[in-house]
Design a protein around this motif. Structure first.
Motif, short mmCIF file in Angstrom:
data_model
loop_
_atom_site.label_atom_id
_atom_site.label_comp_id
_atom_site.label_asym_id
_atom_site.label_seq_id
_atom_site.Cartn_x
_atom_site.Cartn_y
_atom_site.Cartn_z
N THR A 190 0.83 -1.21 0.00
CA THR A 190 0.00 0.00 0.00
C THR A 190 0.87 1.26 0.00
O THR A 190 0.32 2.36 -0.08
N LYS A 200 -3.42 3.27 -3.94
CA LYS A 200 -4.53 2.44 -4.43
C LYS A 200 -4.05 1.36 -5.39
O LYS A 200 -4.59 0.27 -5.41
N LYS A 237 -2.67 -1.52 -3.31
CA LYS A 237 -3.77 -2.25 -2.68
C LYS A 237 -4.49 -3.10 -3.71
O LYS A 237 -4.84 -4.26 -3.45
#
Length: 130
Positions: free
Chosen positions: A64, A68, A71
């Motif tokens: 992360t 984004k 992730k």
């Protein structure tokens, strides 16, 4: 353009490395070449039909720290593992519940170790008079 993820995870933890190694073992047992992307340059050159052949190696991070995108990479890999669940469980010798626990543990391993893959890409342009 051809693109493929190198089947070796870098800086993986014990569980994620075990899953990736198992995937490689299955591929090898079926005579699938997981590193073929790195041999395509010579095939492209030998064909004589392409010019401006380029090869790239990029990094696909599972962290992360990449926001984004990182992730999403973690989520994508976990989804891929779950899609292979029925194939992987017998090779890993685990129950469905244990497999799910292993996949969830990869989340922390990816983050803690800043795991990544190399992604190989190769592309060229078709010669005009071929």
């Amino acid at each position: 353009m051809l693109s493929d993820v190198c089947p070796v995870i870098h800086r993986g933890g014990p569980i994620s490395t075990k899953i990736f190694d198992t995937i490689c073992e299955i591929q090898n047992s079926r005579n699938l070449d997981s590193n073929i992307i790195y041999r395509f340059r010579s095939l492209f050159e030998e064909s004589g039909k392409l010019e401006d052949i380029n090869e790239e190696k990029n990094v696909y991070n599972y962290s992360t720290d990449d926001g984004k995108l990182g992730k999403a990479a973690i989520d994508n890999m976990k989804t891929a593992f779950h899609s292979l669940k029925l194939v992987l469980m017998p090779f890993l010798g685990v129950t469905p519940e244990k497999f799910d626990e292993m996949v969830e543990a990869c989340d922390k391993e990816f983050e803690d170790n800043k795991s990544y893959h190399e992604i190989g890409r190769i592309y060229g342009r078709k010669k005009e008079n071929v």
